[in-house]
Design an enzyme around this catalytic site. Structure first.
Site, PDB file in Angstrom:
ATOM      1  N   SER A 172      72.208  87.386  96.346  1.00 19.59           N
ATOM      2  CA  SER A 172      73.553  86.776  96.388  1.00 19.59           C
ATOM      3  C   SER A 172      74.105  86.953  97.305  1.00 19.59           C
ATOM      4  CB  SER A 172      74.225  87.115  95.010  1.00 19.59           C
ATOM      5  OG  SER A 172      75.447  86.830  95.000  1.00 19.59           O
ATOM      6  N   TYR A 185      77.689  93.756  89.295  1.00 18.08           N
ATOM      7  CA  TYR A 185      76.765  92.943  89.857  1.00 18.08           C
ATOM      8  C   TYR A 185      76.865  92.757  91.678  1.00 18.08           C
ATOM      9  CZ  TYR A 185      74.980  88.147  90.806  1.00 18.08           C
ATOM     10  OH  TYR A 185      74.453  87.070  91.099  1.00 18.08           O
ATOM     11  N   LYS A 189      73.306  93.727  93.833  1.00 16.10           N
ATOM     12  CA  LYS A 189      72.998  92.751  94.596  1.00 16.10           C
ATOM     13  C   LYS A 189      72.839  93.144  96.057  1.00 16.10           C
ATOM     14  CE  LYS A 189      71.935  89.519  91.895  1.00 16.10           C
ATOM     15  NZ  LYS A 189      70.715  89.211  91.428  1.00 16.10           N
TER      16      LYS A 189
END
Length: 300
Positions: A172, A185, A189
């Site tokens: 991402s 998150y 990533k």
């Protein structure tokens, strides 16, 4: 003397690499065929994973689809079969190492050796750090990065024997820059981007240049996992666009796939900006999405 020669050679290689990159801007990259390749896609029951499966089905690849959601992955498989692809469905929990290893063994027996893997399965729990449950943090890392390790370790030996394969890491833009209220998150990533880069370097060091690697880094994607995302400077992408960009990157052996592509330029410029300027950019971007923000009650 040797160090001088090595430095001169390094300068020549850098100049050549820049010239080669400039030429590639104007000359279309050569595209490979993935017809007949056995492609494993995790998280194929929804969102980006489903659309990636459709793209590989159009390329006449043989598909192995994994998802924890049986109904979702079977729907994806049915559509892929309509597109003419041979499809195999497995219900797999990509946060569970033993489930991953057992499923890979089953795939090898029933289908054959995987030659392309798209590590796409993901988890996200939007909330401030104090409101994020411990088990949600654990699950985020189990799915978003540890699962990549277990899957790659299980599939890599057969790729290395043939010196042939392609390992795709779905990361991402959050693997390059941070956003509040999704700390686990973003962290996972960043780890995924690091995994891709380190794996790429190790395969090159081992001389396994026939095994290609790609890393997908999109901005916000309308998958439903993050509710009502919006930003002033970045578009909110649709899954079809992201899947097409990934497919194009795989077919041209592109190592880092930014969606939209201008993100690469933006991230490069940000490295040279002072912190105050970066903070001002973040305010202008005004990134918003639904998240649990309840830190005040956790401070008591």
């Amino acid at each position: 003397m040797n160090i001088v020669l090595d430095l001169l050679l390094l300068i020549i290689i850098i100049i050549y690499s820049y010239l080669e990159s400039l030429v590639k801007v104007f000359v279309p990259r050569r595209r490979k065929s993935v017809a007949g390749e056995i492609v494993l896609i995790t998280g194929a029951g929804h969102g980006i994973g489903r659309k990636i499966a459709y793209e590989f089905a159009k390329q006449k690849s043989r598909l192995v689809l994994w998802d924890i959601n049986k109904h979702g992955v079977e729907e994806t498989a049915a559509e892929c079969k309509k597109l003419g692809a041979t499809t195999h469905v497995f219900v797999v929990d990509c946060s569970n190492r033993e489930d991953i290893y057992n499923s890979v063994s089953q795939v090898k027996k029933e289908v054959g050796d995987i030659t392309i893997v798209v590590n796409n399965a993901g988890a996200i729990y939007p909330a401030d750090l104090l409101s994020t449950k411990d088990e949600e943090i654990t699950k985020t890392f189990e799915v978003n990065i540890l699962g990549h390790f277990w899957i790659t370790k299980a599939l890599l030996p057969s790729m290395m024997r043939r010196n042939h394969g392609h390992i795709v890491t779905v990361a991402s833009i959050c693997g390059h820059g941070v956003i509040p209220y999704i700390i686990p998150y973003c962290s996972s990533k960043f780890a995924a981007v690091g995994f891709h880069r380190a794996l790429t370097s190790e395969l090159e060091a081992l001389g396994k240049t026939g095994i290609k690697t790609s890393c997908l880094c999109p901005v916000f994607v309308n998958t439903g996992f993050t509710k009502n995302p919006s930003t002033r400077l970045w578009p909110v992408l649709e899954t079809d666009e992201v899947a097409r960009s990934l497919m194009d990157g795989v077919l041209t052996n592109k190592k880092m796939i930014f969606v939209p592509s201008y993100l690469n330029i933006s991230l490069t410029l940000e490295r040279f900006l002072p912190e105050r300027a970066l903070a001002a950019i973040n305010r202008v971007q005004d990134i918003q999405f639904e998240a649990v923000v309840d830190y005040k009650t956790k401070m008591n």
